[in-house]
Write an enzyme that holds these catalytic residues in place. Structure first.
Site, short mmCIF file in Angstrom:
data_model
loop_
_atom_site.label_atom_id
_atom_site.label_comp_id
_atom_site.label_asym_id
_atom_site.label_seq_id
_atom_site.Cartn_x
_atom_site.Cartn_y
_atom_site.Cartn_z
NE ARG A 1 7.38 -5.72 5.47
CZ ARG A 1 6.72 -6.56 6.46
NH1 ARG A 1 5.45 -6.82 6.23
NH2 ARG A 1 7.36 -7.09 7.46
CB SER B 1 13.94 -5.25 5.47
OG SER B 1 14.01 -5.94 6.84
CD GLU C 1 10.41 -4.38 3.34
OE1 GLU C 1 11.00 -5.60 3.54
OE2 GLU C 1 9.92 -3.66 4.30
C1 LIG Z 1 14.72 1.64 11.62
C2 LIG Z 1 13.74 0.95 10.95
C3 LIG Z 1 13.06 0.01 11.20
C4 LIG Z 1 12.04 -0.44 10.30
N1 LIG Z 1 11.23 -1.74 10.68
C5 LIG Z 1 10.21 -1.95 9.79
C6 LIG Z 1 9.33 -3.21 10.22
O1 LIG Z 1 9.63 -3.72 11.34
N2 LIG Z 1 8.47 -3.61 9.33
C7 LIG Z 1 8.22 -2.88 8.24
O2 LIG Z 1 7.44 -3.43 7.69
N3 LIG Z 1 9.06 -1.96 7.86
C8 LIG Z 1 9.90 -1.43 8.74
N4 LIG Z 1 10.79 -0.32 8.36
C9 LIG Z 1 10.39 0.24 7.04
C10 LIG Z 1 9.47 1.27 6.84
O3 LIG Z 1 9.47 1.95 8.27
C11 LIG Z 1 8.31 0.78 6.41
O4 LIG Z 1 8.28 0.42 5.24
C12 LIG Z 1 7.15 2.18 6.46
O5 LIG Z 1 5.69 1.58 5.96
C13 LIG Z 1 7.34 3.10 5.56
O6 LIG Z 1 6.74 4.32 6.05
P1 LIG Z 1 6.96 5.68 5.46
O7 LIG Z 1 5.78 6.54 5.83
O8 LIG Z 1 8.17 6.10 5.92
O9 LIG Z 1 6.83 5.67 4.03
P2 LIG Z 1 7.93 6.29 2.78
O10 LIG Z 1 9.18 5.59 3.09
O11 LIG Z 1 7.86 7.77 3.01
O12 LIG Z 1 7.32 5.58 1.71
C14 LIG Z 1 7.31 4.12 1.24
C15 LIG Z 1 6.43 3.98 -0.02
O13 LIG Z 1 5.07 4.24 0.40
C16 LIG Z 1 4.58 5.31 -0.55
N5 LIG Z 1 3.66 6.17 0.35
C17 LIG Z 1 3.62 6.68 1.43
N6 LIG Z 1 2.79 7.32 1.93
C18 LIG Z 1 1.71 7.18 1.04
C19 LIG Z 1 0.38 7.36 0.68
N7 LIG Z 1 -0.12 8.16 1.58
N8 LIG Z 1 -0.39 7.05 -0.18
C20 LIG Z 1 0.30 6.38 -1.19
N9 LIG Z 1 1.38 6.01 -1.22
C21 LIG Z 1 2.29 6.27 0.02
C22 LIG Z 1 5.66 6.02 -1.05
O14 LIG Z 1 5.35 6.59 -2.35
C23 LIG Z 1 6.52 4.90 -0.91
O15 LIG Z 1 6.31 4.29 -2.12
C24 LIG Z 1 11.69 0.06 9.29
C25 LIG Z 1 12.78 1.35 8.57
C26 LIG Z 1 13.53 1.57 9.75
C27 LIG Z 1 14.18 2.74 9.12
#
Ligand SMILES: Cc1cc2nc3c(=O)[nH]c(=O)nc-3n(C[C@H](O)[C@H](O)[C@H](O)COP(=O)(O)OP(=O)(O)OC[C@H]3O[C@@H](n4cnc5c(N)ncnc54)[C@H](O)[C@@H]3O)c2cc1C
Length: 316
Positions: free
Chosen positions: A159, A209, A303
């Site tokens: 992560r 998480s 996280e």
């Molecule tokens: C039901 C569910 C299941 C999940 N399962 C998993 C799993 O199995 N494994 C896992 O690792 N995670 C999981 N997650 C967590 C999440 O989906 C991940 O962490 C995912 O990578 C976040 O992506 P996002 O586009 O939603 O980012 P956001 O939540 O919108 O942003 C997260 C961070 O990334 C930064 N960010 C986003 N886009 C950019 C960009 N283009 N440039 C720079 N920074 C950026 C943001 O500033 C923020 O700090 C889960 C979440 C949910 C709700």
């Protein structure tokens, strides 16, 4: 187009959050650049949002510009795909399946963008984004230049990535490499992953998480820990213990603060039952950290990323 006073609830999977003073959606590199320039010109702080599936947004709002990077395109070339940061992972998985490309099935069910998942090196079932990334293009806000980071320069870890520790690097797109497969097997693998997820299904709005799993700093720390908790040896793999197990052992499941609850199915998930305030979630986080420290002597780390909490806004 920059909008004002936009409620952020529908832009994150927790469904928590107040209003952003300014808000814009950007999918192309030009739009992202324009949005950043707007923030710079008007001296307003800004925050990059992907699909909001790993963030807790302050219910009191955010006095800056939220740049929501969603959409864009993904182009297949041989066994590689170049995907814009805003591409939704489920869309990428569908594209790979259609083109008989295998290697991203594990991510089925993660509601994220490519940018967000590269940023946090999202992973599951022993696999992670770092396994597929060839390079990542970013805009460096300090130099205003577009830079390319090869996989080994991304400093991926559990992560972790260089982008997470350098908020001036905004991810624009990534080249991902897969293997030639066949869509029947790929679909089967996707189904397996989704079935495994369903077993641990969490009901309610969540952000995945809340805490990272705990990696022991060194052998001594692990030994000391196991002296006190020998039964937990079976739960340690690769020097890491699942935080969900620690939270379960301090009986956190079901804990309710305001309208937020620790999922009875998975102690590392907090859910918003509908009307939770960000403070409800923060209170649970603080209780969890305190109790884990008291019982196990270790400090667990979030996280999820926080938006709109003064000390933690990094992209300003
Ligand atoms: C039901 C569910 C299941 C999940 N399962 C998993 C799993 O199995 N494994 C896992 O690792 N995670 C999981 N997650 C967590 C999440 O989906 C991940 O962490 C995912 O990578 C976040 O992506 P996002 O586009 O939603 O980012 P956001 O939540 O919108 O942003 C997260 C961070 O990334 C930064 N960010 C986003 N886009 C950019 C960009 N283009 N440039 C720079 N920074 C950026 C943001 O500033 C923020 O700090 C889960 C979440 C949910 C709700």
């Amino acid at each position: 187009m920059i909008k004002r006073n936009i409620c952020l609830k529908k832009y994150n999977t927790f469904r928590i959050g107040g209003r952003a003073k300014y808000f814009v959606e950007a999918s192309t590199i030009e739009e992202i650049k324009e949005a950043i320039n707007y923030a710079k010109k008007n001296s307003v702080p800004f925050f990059i949002l992907g699909n909001g599936s790993n963030v807790l947004i302050n219910s009191n709002g955010y006095p800056g510009l939220v740049i929501r990077i969603v959409g864009g395109e993904a182009v297949v070339s041989g066994t590689s795909v170049v995907a814009d940061a805003g591409v939704f992972l489920p869309a990428l998985i569908a594209l790979c399946t259609k083109n008989n490309l295998s290697g991203i099935e594990w991510a089925s069910g993660i509601p994220a963008t490519v940018g967000g998942s590269v940023y946090g090196n999202a992973g599951c079932f022993g696999k992670a984004m770092q396994d597929s990334v060839v390079w990542v293009d970013v805009i460096n806000i300090k130099t205003k230049k577009i830079e390319r980071y090869k996989n080994e320069e991304c400093k991926f870890g559990y992560r972790e990535s260089i982008f997470k520790n350098n908020p001036h690097l905004i991810i624009l797109r990534a080249k991902l490499k897969f293997k030639k497969g066949n869509s029947v097997n790929i679909k089967e693998e996707i189904k397996k992953c989704l079935d495994l997820r369903r077993k641990k299904q969490v009901v309610g709005f969540s952000a995945g998480s809340v805490f990272k799993n705990y990696e022991f700093k060194n052998i001594r720390e692990k030994k000391e820990f196991l002296k006190k908790f020998p039964d937990l040896e079976k739960n340690i793999s690769n020097n890491t213990i699942a935080t969900g197990i620690l939270l379960d052992l301090i009986n956190l499941k079901g804990l309710k603060v305001g309208d937020a609850t620790v999922s009875p199915n998975h102690a590392n998930f907090i859910t918003n039952n509908g009307k939770a305030h960000s403070q409800d979630v923060l209170d649970i986080i603080n209780i969890a950290k305190k109790k884990v420290k008291q019982k196990f002597g270790i400090v667990i780390e979030e996280e999820i990323r926080l938006l709109g909490f003064e000390t933690l806004d990094k992209k300003e």
